[in-house]
Design an enzyme around this catalytic site. Structure first.
Site, PDB file in Angstrom:
ATOM      1  N   LYS A 190      -3.595  -0.097  -9.810  1.00 48.03           N
ATOM      2  CA  LYS A 190      -2.828  -1.330 -10.019  1.00 48.03           C
ATOM      3  C   LYS A 190      -3.356  -2.427  -9.096  1.00 48.03           C
ATOM      4  CE  LYS A 190       0.939  -2.973  -8.174  1.00 48.03           C
ATOM      5  NZ  LYS A 190       0.587  -4.404  -8.128  1.00 48.03           N
ATOM      6  N   GLY A 242      -2.419  -2.378   1.786  1.00 53.35           N
ATOM      7  CA  GLY A 242      -1.443  -3.462   1.738  1.00 53.35           C
ATOM      8  C   GLY A 242      -0.670  -3.533   3.035  1.00 53.35           C
ATOM      9  N   SER A 243       0.559  -3.987   2.947  1.00 53.59           N
ATOM     10  CA  SER A 243       1.339  -4.211   4.154  1.00 53.59           C
ATOM     11  C   SER A 243       1.840  -2.903   4.756  1.00 53.59           C
ATOM     12  CB  SER A 243       2.523  -5.121   3.836  1.00 53.59           C
ATOM     13  OG  SER A 243       3.362  -4.499   2.890  1.00 53.59           O
ATOM     14  N   THR A 244       2.051  -2.906   6.049  1.00 49.02           N
ATOM     15  CA  THR A 244       2.564  -1.729   6.741  1.00 49.02           C
ATOM     16  C   THR A 244       3.958  -1.382   6.211  1.00 49.02           C
ATOM     17  OG1 THR A 244       1.233  -2.133   8.706  1.00 49.02           O
ATOM     18  CG2 THR A 244       3.218  -0.828   9.025  1.00 49.02           C
ATOM     19  N   VAL A 246       5.210  -1.738   3.142  1.00 45.14           N
ATOM     20  CA  VAL A 246       5.132  -0.958   1.899  1.00 45.14           C
ATOM     21  C   VAL A 246       4.483   0.406   2.173  1.00 45.14           C
ATOM     22  CG1 VAL A 246       4.178  -0.878  -0.444  1.00 45.14           C
ATOM     23  CG2 VAL A 246       5.173  -2.993   0.414  1.00 45.14           C
ATOM     24  N   GLY A 247       3.525   0.442   3.075  1.00 41.55           N
ATOM     25  CA  GLY A 247       2.905   1.719   3.456  1.00 41.55           C
ATOM     26  C   GLY A 247       3.945   2.727   3.914  1.00 41.55           C
ATOM     27  N   GLU A 264      -4.161   2.174   4.101  1.00 41.25           N
ATOM     28  CA  GLU A 264      -4.985   1.184   4.788  1.00 41.25           C
ATOM     29  C   GLU A 264      -4.082  -0.021   4.994  1.00 41.25           C
ATOM     30  OE1 GLU A 264      -8.000   1.296   6.443  1.00 41.25           O
ATOM     31  OE2 GLU A 264      -8.706   2.179   4.565  1.00 41.25           O
ATOM     32  N   CYS A 298      -7.351  -7.881   6.661  1.00 43.25           N
ATOM     33  CA  CYS A 298      -6.584  -6.926   7.477  1.00 43.25           C
ATOM     34  C   CYS A 298      -7.236  -6.709   8.832  1.00 43.25           C
ATOM     35  CB  CYS A 298      -6.394  -5.616   6.732  1.00 43.25           C
ATOM     36  SG  CYS A 298      -7.903  -4.970   6.054  1.00 43.25           S
ATOM     37  N   GLU A 395       1.508  -9.611  12.433  1.00 44.21           N
ATOM     38  CA  GLU A 395       0.360  -9.976  11.603  1.00 44.21           C
ATOM     39  C   GLU A 395       0.711 -11.277  10.865  1.00 44.21           C
ATOM     40  OE1 GLU A 395      -0.454  -7.391   8.190  1.00 44.21           O
ATOM     41  OE2 GLU A 395      -2.584  -7.627   8.605  1.00 44.21           O
TER      42      GLU A 395
HETATM   43  P1  NAI Z   1       2.293  -5.766  -0.341  1.00 41.22           P
HETATM   44  O1  NAI Z   1       2.050  -4.643   0.588  1.00 41.22           O
HETATM   45  O2  NAI Z   1       3.659  -5.956  -0.865  1.00 41.22           O
HETATM   46  O3  NAI Z   1       1.315  -5.662  -1.601  1.00 41.22           O
HETATM   47  C1  NAI Z   1       0.185  -4.844  -1.709  1.00 41.22           C
HETATM   48  C2  NAI Z   1       0.210  -4.106  -3.035  1.00 41.22           C
HETATM   49  O4  NAI Z   1       1.299  -3.187  -3.058  1.00 41.22           O
HETATM   50  C3  NAI Z   1       0.417  -4.999  -4.255  1.00 41.22           C
HETATM   51  O5  NAI Z   1      -0.373  -4.491  -5.303  1.00 41.22           O
HETATM   52  C4  NAI Z   1       1.892  -4.824  -4.575  1.00 41.22           C
HETATM   53  O6  NAI Z   1       2.198  -5.057  -5.914  1.00 41.22           O
HETATM   54  C5  NAI Z   1       2.098  -3.363  -4.216  1.00 41.22           C
HETATM   55  N1  NAI Z   1       3.476  -2.992  -3.902  1.00 41.22           N
HETATM   56  C6  NAI Z   1       4.478  -3.750  -3.411  1.00 41.22           C
HETATM   57  N2  NAI Z   1       5.591  -3.023  -3.230  1.00 41.22           N
HETATM   58  C7  NAI Z   1       5.290  -1.753  -3.597  1.00 41.22           C
HETATM   59  C8  NAI Z   1       6.011  -0.523  -3.616  1.00 41.22           C
HETATM   60  N3  NAI Z   1       7.273  -0.455  -3.205  1.00 41.22           N
HETATM   61  N4  NAI Z   1       5.378   0.583  -4.039  1.00 41.22           N
HETATM   62  C9  NAI Z   1       4.095   0.531  -4.436  1.00 41.22           C
HETATM   63  N5  NAI Z   1       3.375  -0.586  -4.444  1.00 41.22           N
HETATM   64  C10 NAI Z   1       3.949  -1.731  -4.017  1.00 41.22           C
HETATM   65  O7  NAI Z   1       1.803  -7.095   0.362  1.00 41.22           O
HETATM   66  P2  NAI Z   1       2.233  -8.599   0.003  1.00 41.22           P
HETATM   67  O8  NAI Z   1       3.713  -8.706  -0.188  1.00 41.22           O
HETATM   68  O9  NAI Z   1       1.394  -9.052  -1.115  1.00 41.22           O
HETATM   69  O10 NAI Z   1       1.842  -9.337   1.324  1.00 41.22           O
HETATM   70  C11 NAI Z   1       2.739  -9.398   2.418  1.00 41.22           C
HETATM   71  C12 NAI Z   1       2.050  -9.232   3.730  1.00 41.22           C
HETATM   72  O11 NAI Z   1       1.439  -7.949   3.812  1.00 41.22           O
HETATM   73  C13 NAI Z   1       0.890 -10.172   3.991  1.00 41.22           C
HETATM   74  O12 NAI Z   1       1.299 -11.402   4.457  1.00 41.22           O
HETATM   75  C14 NAI Z   1       0.115  -9.401   5.013  1.00 41.22           C
HETATM   76  O13 NAI Z   1       0.669  -9.587   6.280  1.00 41.22           O
HETATM   77  C15 NAI Z   1       0.275  -7.978   4.567  1.00 41.22           C
HETATM   78  N6  NAI Z   1      -0.864  -7.509   3.760  1.00 41.22           N
HETATM   79  C16 NAI Z   1      -1.823  -6.787   4.354  1.00 41.22           C
HETATM   80  C17 NAI Z   1      -2.923  -6.380   3.649  1.00 41.22           C
HETATM   81  C18 NAI Z   1      -3.989  -5.604   4.285  1.00 41.22           C
HETATM   82  O14 NAI Z   1      -5.069  -5.477   3.737  1.00 41.22           O
HETATM   83  N7  NAI Z   1      -3.758  -5.013   5.422  1.00 41.22           N
HETATM   84  C19 NAI Z   1      -3.105  -6.736   2.248  1.00 41.22           C
HETATM   85  C20 NAI Z   1      -2.007  -7.463   1.676  1.00 41.22           C
HETATM   86  C21 NAI Z   1      -0.947  -7.834   2.429  1.00 41.22           C
END
Ligand code: NAI
Ligand code: MG
Length: 789
Positions: A190, A242-244, A246-247, A264, A298, A395
């Site tokens: 996804k 993605g974000s910590t 959601v991780g 990651e 990140c 972050e």
């Molecule tokens: P996010 O962690 O919500 O999104 C990343 C991915 O996870 C997207 O594809 C999203 O649709 C999916 N997702 C969201 N909720 C989920 C769930 N409950 N179960 C499974 N998948 C889910 O990140 P977001 O909201 O786009 O960004 C928020 C903050 O997160 C950013 O401002 C940044 O600080 C951090 N972030 C860090 C990243 C990294 O590479 N370390 C990448 C993206 C965001």
């Protein structure tokens, strides 16, 4: 503008990249997309739009994947799996190679589409994102060829669910898809809701490359779609970037399901500049570290730590450089910075800056102009902050740098490590001794020396601490998509019924209560209660301390003090392990007798368990200086030294059976690799390990390296799982306990291994005298060092 004017102001003219091809592709699909399932695009259904954050124009309508869509995709991947696995490595390699070729062929289209969808400048999508994605597929075409011989005894997980963020849409896709396919998995991926377009174009590339249907499935959608993938019963492994926040949710959801998991997550990476650095290079590096990709990275070097003696001049030069950065149209080839991914990201960052102002800090914005519309922000520098300031600890994920100063190297290290994250770090100094002294002291998965943001398919990428676990890239990354064959064939582990004493003995005939073993000393349990130890045939044979929370806390504290063990030479650790083995050998009869008494073992079985325990200690003494790192061949003038480092403090909860051997089989690899340990021995036969205190004491094991707390296994396991001072936890017990520890460990995202409630045959030396626990006892730090320049 006439030529005179141009000479007068030397300004840049516009240098736009054409978007016809990308628009043509979007129009060709009617600017409406379904999912890519089983080799075909499904019809578009209601969902959301993807916008160009620089222009705010709508690019396309995207379908929001439902549970039903996810289920269809998982089924397609399941059906495709046996066919995909039946192919030879060579055949799979050819597909990966074909994908790489196709990506290369369409690289301009990909770059433009990526910049339109994400807002990043074309200079970066063209020169970094797309070439690195291509490189990833070439590199992994090679792994497809060699995975079977290099990873004998491993199999692919099966169907992988992969969820990626929006900051490097195609690159993160390739980091996920290439190794999964090379290892022989099929998958459902996804893309992020803000940036689904290049993933959909990639789906088309898969068709063009002739990839069998169902091997790669792309389902678009928001968080709920991601959650549906994570929760799907027939997905064998989840890979998330993605974000910590959601991780952590994903860690909880997958707890106890047996799904593989790699995470990651975020970072707040330090960028350390010493007074003897080449200042101008460090400034250029810093521009790359924090303003590359608008700071939506990140591993961004978002925390500048600068030596106090050069702070003034460094900040002055930095501001001058910031003022020269050009922010604007992402498709302009001479722009330095484009738009952030979406208005919400801009709003969130502005909110954080507001909060920062309230907490007191100085905000400097670069002097250059930014467009009036679109998700643009100026390069920003925050000064006058303390380590506790929210802008220093959180972050920001945008073009915002925070700066602090330090007085000496120790302070630099302390500040660098003062974060819950541990993804990357940069160290700048022309003094190689200083730089190479700092690198091992920083708790992060990557250290760049006199460089920054270097990434390559051959070098593992991933974090320590709350930056996640698992690596992407190279051999380290391949392991994340493989599991041991034997793990699939285990029977359930059954807890013994509580042992009942057959006869009531008067207390005077019972041995004294064995205490806990903490910080090199026997320590009375905090509760004052003791626990009866009853043999399998009902004889009461002793008592041990009934350990509680406080005892675990004391054990962890002692173990943290024992962490210096990790920087002792491997040869020294080997000597201690040999010594433990030798001392156990002297007393083998006594230990065998104890095992007979505790567990009604036959004389031969008891002797065998003790002999194997001695062998294990020797086996890991042997491994201590042999399980080591690698030097990766990265395509720049540098080497990436993959250093094997200990996890830190490992909590170990032993199963009830194999009262001596199971504990030793986990203890030995943990300490061989330089960890210190808090061990909870078998809760119905703990005396085998309390007898071991004397062996520890006569073997010169430094205080705090081994700590042992007796008591109820699952209760103590819970406390260990919840304790932030524990870096990794190994649990062998029942199914309920396995689920519980994985759930309870989300706080600091410690790396957890459990037996998944399965019965392990600890006497099997092929499994338990090799690298199985060595892998879990260590984490890889890739140190990039300029070389051959
Ligand atoms: P996010 O962690 O919500 O999104 C990343 C991915 O996870 C997207 O594809 C999203 O649709 C999916 N997702 C969201 N909720 C989920 C769930 N409950 N179960 C499974 N998948 C889910 O990140 P977001 O909201 O786009 O960004 C928020 C903050 O997160 C950013 O401002 C940044 O600080 C951090 N972030 C860090 C990243 C990294 O590479 N370390 C990448 C993206 C965001
Ligand atoms: Mg978009």
């Amino acid at each position: 503008m006439n030529i005179n004017e141009i000479f007068a102001n030397l300004d840049y003219g516009p240098a736009p990249e054409a978007k016809d091809m990308a628009n043509g592709w979007l129009d060709g699909h009617g600017r409406k997309f379904g999912h890519f399932i089983d080799g075909q695009f499904t019809p578009h259904k209601k969902g959301f739009t993807s916008i160009n954050p620089a222009t705010e124009e709508e690019l396309a309508r995207i379908s929001n994947g439902t549970k039903v869509d996810v289920d269809k995709a998982v089924k397609a991947a399941r059906v495709a799996l046996p066919l995909w696995q039946a192919l030879s490595g060579f055949e799979r390699a050819k597909y990966l190679y074909a994908i790489a070729r196709q990506l290369q062929k369409h690289s301009r289209l990909f770059a433009v589409l990526e910049s339109m969808d994400n807002g990043k400048v074309i200079r970066e999508s063209r020169d970094a994102d797309i070439p690195l994605a291509v490189r990833h597929f070439y590199h992994h075409a090679g792994w497809a060829m060699h995975v079977e011989t290099r990873f004998k005894g491993y199999s692919p997980y099966g169907v992988c669910g992969q969820i990626i963020p929006w900051n490097f849409p195609l690159l993160m896709l390739s980091w996920k898809i290439a190794p999964a396919l090379a290892a022989g998995n099929t998958l459902v991926l996804k893309p992020a809701e803000f940036t689904p377009l290049t993933a959909l174009l990639f789906a088309q590339i898969c068709s063009e490359a002739g990839l069998p249907k169902g091997v790669v499935n792309i389902v678009t959608g928001e968080g709920e779609t991601g959650a549906a993938i994570v929760e799907h019963e027939d997905v064998d492994k989840i890979a998330f970037t993605g974000s910590t926040e959601v991780g952590k949710i994903i860690r909880k959801t997958t707890a106890g399901t047996g799904k593989g998991l790699s995470l990651e997550l975020g970072g707040k990476s330090p960028y350390i500049v010493f007074e003897n650095a080449d200042i101008d290079s460090a400034i250029e590096g810093l521009v790359d570290a924090i303003w590359f990709n608008q700071g939506e990275v990140c591993c961004a070097g978002s925390r500048l730590l600068v030596h106090e003696s050069i702070e003034t001049i460094f900040i002055e030069k930095l501001k001058a450089r910031m003022d020269k950065l050009r922010v604007g149209d992402p498709l302009d080839k001479s722009m330095d910075m484009g738009a952030l991914v979406a208005p919400i990201q801009v709003q969130n960052i502005k909110k954080m800056l507001e909060q920062g102002k309230k907490e007191g800090c100085t905000i400097y914005e670069a002097k250059g102009k930014i467009p009036a519309t679109g998700s643009f922000l100026k390069p920003t520098l925050i000064t006058d902050v303390s380590p506790a300031h929210s802008l220093v600890s959180e972050e920001i994920f945008g073009p915002v740098l925070v700066a602090l100063s330090f007085r000496n190297p120790d302070e630099a290290v302390a500040l660098a490590n003062n974060t819950k994250y541990g993804l990357a770090a940069s160290v700048w100094s022309e003094n190689i001794n200083l730089a190479l002294d700092i690198a091992p002291r920083i708790k992060s998965g990557i250290v760049w020396i006199n460089c920054t943001n270097q990434l390559d398919a051959s070098a593992g990428f991933g974090g320590y601490k709350e930056s996640g676990f698992g690596r992407e890239g190279g051999a380290e990354g391949m392991v994340s998509y493989l599991k041991r064959d034997w793990e699939a064939k285990l029977k359930p582990y059954v807890l013994e019924q509580p042992r009942k004493a057959a006869e009531v003995k008067n207390s005077s005939s019972i041995d004294h209560t064995a205490k806990n073993y903490i910080g090199g000393k026997q320590a009375r349990g905090d509760s004052g209660y003791s626990r009866q130890v009853i043999s399998q045939n009902g004889a009461m044979i002793g008592t041990v301390a009934e350990g509680n929370r406080k005892d675990i806390r004391n054990g962890v504290e002692a173990a943290r003090k024992g962490l210096g063990w990790g920087s002792k030479p491997a040869h020294f650790r080997a000597q201690i392990l040999y010594y433990l083995g030798e001392n156990l050998d002297y007393r083998r009869q006594e230990f065998a007798e104890r095992l007979r008494q505790l567990n009604s073992l036959s004389a031969a079985a008891a002797k065998n368990e003790v002999d194997l325990s001695i062998q294990r200690l020797f086996a890991y003494a042997g491994w201590a200086d042999k399980y080591d790192g690698a030097v990766h061949n990265v395509p720049i003038r540098a080497i990436a030294a993959a250093m094997i480092e200990p996890m830190g403090v490992i909590g170990i909860v032993a199963p009830q059976n194999f009262a001596l051997l199971a504990s030793i089989s986990m203890l030995a690899p943990a300490i061989a690799m330089g960890n210190s340990v808090v061990l909870v021995p078998s809760d119905n036969a703990p005396l085998a390990m309390t007898d071991f205190y004397q062996i520890i004491q006569t073997s010169d094991v430094p205080d705090g390296v081994i700590n042992i707390i007796t008591g109820g296994s699952n209760d103590l396991a819970k406390t260990l799982a919840e304790h932030d001072g524990v870096d990794a936890l190994w649990f062998a017990g029942d199914q309920a306990g396995s689920v519980m520890v994985e759930k309870a460990s989300t706080g600091n995202l410690k790396q957890v291994w459990t037996n998944l409630g399965k019965d392990l045959n600890w006497s099997d030396s092929e499994k338990f005298a090799g690298d199985y626990f060595l892998q879990k006892a260590t984490q890889v730090k890739n140190v990039w060092i300029p070389y051959g320049a």
